[in-house]
Each structure stands twice: as structure tokens, then as C-alpha cells.
Design a protein around this motif. Structure first.
Motif, PDB file in Angstrom:
ATOM      1  N   TRP A  26       0.837  -1.200   0.000  1.00  0.00           N
ATOM      2  CA  TRP A  26       0.000   0.000   0.000  1.00  0.00           C
ATOM      3  C   TRP A  26       0.878   1.259   0.000  1.00  0.00           C
ATOM      4  N   ILE A  27       1.887   1.281   0.872  1.00  0.00           N
ATOM      5  CA  ILE A  27       2.792   2.444   0.932  1.00  0.00           C
ATOM      6  C   ILE A  27       3.458   2.625  -0.431  1.00  0.00           C
ATOM      7  N   GLY A  28       3.932   1.497  -0.984  1.00  0.00           N
ATOM      8  CA  GLY A  28       4.655   1.540  -2.259  1.00  0.00           C
ATOM      9  C   GLY A  28       3.826   2.108  -3.402  1.00  0.00           C
ATOM     10  N   THR A  29       2.518   1.840  -3.392  1.00  0.00           N
ATOM     11  CA  THR A  29       1.696   2.341  -4.502  1.00  0.00           C
ATOM     12  C   THR A  29       1.209   3.772  -4.247  1.00  0.00           C
ATOM     13  N   LYS A  30       1.010   4.114  -2.990  1.00  0.00           N
ATOM     14  CA  LYS A  30       0.446   5.432  -2.666  1.00  0.00           C
ATOM     15  C   LYS A  30       1.455   6.566  -2.787  1.00  0.00           C
ATOM     16  N   PHE A  31       2.687   6.322  -2.297  1.00  0.00           N
ATOM     17  CA  PHE A  31       3.670   7.407  -2.217  1.00  0.00           C
ATOM     18  C   PHE A  31       4.534   7.417  -3.475  1.00  0.00           C
ATOM     19  N   GLN A  32       4.670   8.592  -4.066  1.00  0.00           N
ATOM     20  CA  GLN A  32       5.412   8.686  -5.328  1.00  0.00           C
ATOM     21  C   GLN A  32       6.905   8.459  -5.143  1.00  0.00           C
ATOM     22  N   SER A  33       7.439   8.953  -4.042  1.00  0.00           N
ATOM     23  CA  SER A  33       8.883   8.869  -3.833  1.00  0.00           C
ATOM     24  C   SER A  33       9.121   8.588  -2.350  1.00  0.00           C
ATOM     25  N   SER A  34       9.562   7.351  -2.057  1.00  0.00           N
ATOM     26  CA  SER A  34       9.681   7.021  -0.630  1.00  0.00           C
ATOM     27  C   SER A  34      10.892   6.144  -0.345  1.00  0.00           C
ATOM     28  N   VAL A  35      11.314   6.215   0.899  1.00  0.00           N
ATOM     29  CA  VAL A  35      12.424   5.396   1.393  1.00  0.00           C
ATOM     30  C   VAL A  35      11.934   4.724   2.668  1.00  0.00           C
ATOM     31  N   PHE A  36      12.333   3.471   2.868  1.00  0.00           N
ATOM     32  CA  PHE A  36      11.966   2.762   4.093  1.00  0.00           C
ATOM     33  C   PHE A  36      13.249   2.318   4.777  1.00  0.00           C
ATOM     34  N   VAL A  37      13.454   2.745   6.026  1.00  0.00           N
ATOM     35  CA  VAL A  37      14.622   2.302   6.792  1.00  0.00           C
ATOM     36  C   VAL A  37      14.121   1.347   7.877  1.00  0.00           C
ATOM     37  N   ASN A  38      14.518   0.086   7.744  1.00  0.00           N
ATOM     38  CA  ASN A  38      14.034  -0.940   8.672  1.00  0.00           C
ATOM     39  C   ASN A  38      15.197  -1.550   9.448  1.00  0.00           C
ATOM     40  N   TYR A  39      15.159  -1.398  10.774  1.00  0.00           N
ATOM     41  CA  TYR A  39      16.183  -2.014  11.637  1.00  0.00           C
ATOM     42  C   TYR A  39      15.550  -3.231  12.285  1.00  0.00           C
ATOM     43  N   GLU A  40      16.212  -4.370  12.166  1.00  0.00           N
ATOM     44  CA  GLU A  40      15.571  -5.583  12.666  1.00  0.00           C
ATOM     45  C   GLU A  40      16.548  -6.743  12.840  1.00  0.00           C
ATOM     46  N   MET A  41      16.054  -7.811  13.452  1.00  0.00           N
ATOM     47  CA  MET A  41      16.878  -9.021  13.604  1.00  0.00           C
ATOM     48  C   MET A  41      17.106  -9.689  12.244  1.00  0.00           C
ATOM     49  N   VAL A  42      18.198 -10.455  12.186  1.00  0.00           N
ATOM     50  CA  VAL A  42      18.504 -11.214  10.970  1.00  0.00           C
ATOM     51  C   VAL A  42      19.346 -12.438  11.376  1.00  0.00           C
TER      52      VAL A  42
END
Ligand SMILES: C[S@@+](CC[C@H](N)C(=O)[O-])C[C@H]1O[C@@H](n2cnc3c(N)ncnc32)[C@H](O)[C@@H]1O
Length: 309
Positions: free
Chosen positions: A192-208
Motif C-alpha cells: 500500500w505504501i509503495g503504490t500510494k507514495f510517489q517517492s519514498s524510502v523505508f529504513v528498517n532495523y531488525e533481527m537477521v
């Protein structure tokens, strides 16, 4: 309630941040206003939090440098994060700043903001009135909103209340949040975020890299606290972290483990921090860093080159 242990992870994260700040790992004039002091954490935990906060900040700075004052920031599962106030102190202005978490958590954050003049005066915009409920706060360009991120319809209507502009460059931040949300719900939210926002960045900090002995101990600790790790599948390795965004239609994603991130931080500050507390052995911090990562995803061409160099 099954979400209570998940909400309590915010207290733990905030206590750890407060502890590291008070030892001098980084500067934050506001975290003590949100959370009471508790026991001192180990040197490895303090250094891990330093890498987490500074690593996420590194990408925020890169994003803001490009986006300028047209930027919007949306912090998902914000807990008691203090970035809004720290940006204000640094004279960095953004077009809109939105923080979202469960209503129980935002309610406590609203209460702390109301109680502390230092917090309230920095969100107060004399040109606009403050709208406040027990869980939500809207003041000028600052919006704190209670919502369950698993409920996309509610999320959408809440960010409309925050006067979000889908055409402005927008940074999403999630620090140890998506792992608590069912993969299907995360997929829908990211799509949803990907289709709605024209120009976006996602910074995700998490376990791996959770499928080894150290990873299993981490998982057992979280499960023992009653946390359901519904989104654990994406935390298998760096590829699964990246793939999650690509499958949700984002243009690209890159993930680095925290060893790489730590070494990308300015060396003078790293050397300063390494003198604060002595580590008996390096092995524990190396293992800790191997089990956390930052994944940066982007949509549109403007932010395709955010890197650690
Ligand atoms: C480990 S804490 C991290 C808090 C903050 N991001 C930080 O790093 O200091 C995880 C946060 O995610 C929030 N969270 C988890 N699942 C959520 C959901 N479905 N809806 C809203 N918030 C959620 C929790 O309430 C908690 O505040």
C-alpha cells in the motif's frame, strides 16, 4: 491481552536507550522525559544500541540532505522515539512528521508530552491549535497517532488525519517493529505504501540470521517474555529482508548487517565510544552485530543510491 508483551518491548528499548545516553554514547536531551531509569545494561547492549541509533540516523541524514524541508517522516511503531525533538534542536525542519504506535503506547507518549514543557514547547506552533485526545496529538506538523498497524484501513484513515501528502518525498522508519506483525499484514502495508507514495524510502532495523545458536537464544528470550514473533520469516537472512520489499513492489532494497553499519559510522566517534566501556571479549558484540541489520528500500529514482559509503 496478547499485544501487551509487544507493547512492553518499547519500555525495554527506551530503558536501554536512556542507559546508553546517560553513559555518554550519544546525546539525547529528551529520552529521560519519557522513561524512568532502571538497571545498567551490559557494555555490549549499550554499544549495540549506539550502532542502532547512529546507523538509522546515518540514513535519515542522507535522506534529509536530498529531500530538504519538503520531506515527510513517518515512524511506524515509534515507541518513545525522540527524533522529532532532536531534529528541532538541530534546526532541521520537515514538512510533516508522523508517529504511530498502539494506542496504549501513544497514550503514554501524549501524557509525557503534556507533562513536560521542554517537549510541548517544541511541538507547539502558535499558528495552529493543538488537537489532543487521550491517544492522539496533532500540533502543527507533528502528529502522534494510536493505531494497530495490522489494520490497513484504520492506518490509512489515520494518516489522512495527519494531512499526509502522497507526492512529497517520504521516509518511513521502523525500528524492531515489523517482526511483531504477521507477514501477510506487513506485505499489505508495504504494498500500500509503495503504490500510494510517489517517492519514498523505508529504513528498517531488525533481527537477521536467526537460524543459528545465538539467534535461537535471542528468539527464546523474546518468546519467554510472551512476544509473538509473527513476522519472523523475513528475518531469516539479508536476502529475505530485501525480498520482502521487492515482493511488495518496491523498486529496490539493500540490507547490511550491523558489523558493516558499525564500521561505516564516523571513526572518530566510534573510537570515542569504544573508550566509554571496556568489552571483556569481542565475540559477544560481533555476534550481536551479526544478528541485526538495517534494510533500506526505495521507490522512485530519487533515493536509489542511499548507501553506507
Ligand atoms: C521494540 S519496540 C521499538 C520502539 C521504537 N521503534 C524504538 O526503537 O525505540 C516495538 C514497538 O512496535 C510497536 N508495535 C508492534 N506491533 C505494532 C502494531 N501492530 N501496531 C502498532 N505498533 C506496533 C510496539 O508497541 C512497540 O512500541
Amino acid at each position: 491481552m496478547e499485544d501487551e508483551p509487544i507493547q512492553a518491548t518499547n519500555d525495554d528499548a527506551s530503558e536501554c536507550k536512556r542507559c546508553a545516553v546517560q553513559l555518554g554514547y550519544w546525546q539525547d536531551n529528551y529520552i529521560t522525559l519519557f522513561i524512568k531509569p532502571t538497571e545498567r545494561r551490559t557494555p555490549e547492549i549499550n554499544r549495540g544500541y549506539y550502532a542502532r541509533v547512529k546507523g538509522v540516523e546515518m540514513f535519515i541524514e542522507k535522506f534529509l540532505k536530498k529531500a530538504g524541508d519538503q520531506a515527510q517522516i513517518i515512524n511506524l511503531g515509534c515507541g518513545f522515539d525522540t527524533l522529532y525533538w532532536r531534529l528541532k534542536d538541530a534546526d532541521i525542519n520537515v514538512a510533516n512528521y508522523v508517529e504511530l504506535d498502539f494506542p496504549n503506547v501513544t497514550g503514554r507518549k501524549c501524557y509525557a508530552i503534556k507533562r513536560h514543557k521542554q517537549l510541548l514547547e517544541r511541538i507547539h506552533d502558535p499558528d495552529s491549535e493543538i488537537r489532543l485526545s487521550s491517544t492522539d496529538l496533532h500540533a502543527g506538523n507533528y502528529h502522534l497517532i494510536g493505531v494497530d498497524l495490522r489494520n490497513l484501513k484504520e492506518f490509512e484513515s489515520k494518516i489522512i488525519q495527519a494531512e499526509i501528502n502522497y507526492t512529497l518525498p517520504t521516509l518511513f522508519i521502523a525500528e524492531c517493529v515489523l517482526v511483531y506483525i504477521e507477514s501477510e499484514c506487513v506485505h499489505k502495508l508495504l504494498s500500500w505504501i509503495g503504490t500510494k507514495f510517489q517517492s519514498s524510502v523505508f529504513v528498517n532495523y531488525e533481527m537477521v540470521n536467526l537460524h543459528d545458536i545465538f539467534g535461537n537464544i535471542m528468539l527464546e528470550n523474546l518468546k519467554a517474555r510472551g512476544c509473538n514473533l509473527a513476522g519472523i520469516d523475513a528475518c531469516k537472512n539479508l536476502e529475505t529482508q530485501q525480498e520482502r520489499f521487492k515482493k511488495a513492489g518496491w523498486d529496490g532494497a539493500t540490507a547490511w548487517d550491523m558489523i558493516k553499519i558499525y564500521h561505516a559510522l564516523p571513526s572518530t566517534d566510534r573510537h570515542r565510544v569504544e573508550k566509554i566501556e571496556f568489552l571483556d571479549e569481542q565475540e559477544v558484540i560481533v555476534q550481536l552485530f551479526q544478528h541485526y541489520c538495517i534494510c533500506v528500500a526505495w521507490n522512485g529514482t530519487e533515493f536509489a543510491d542511499l548507501d553506507i559509503t
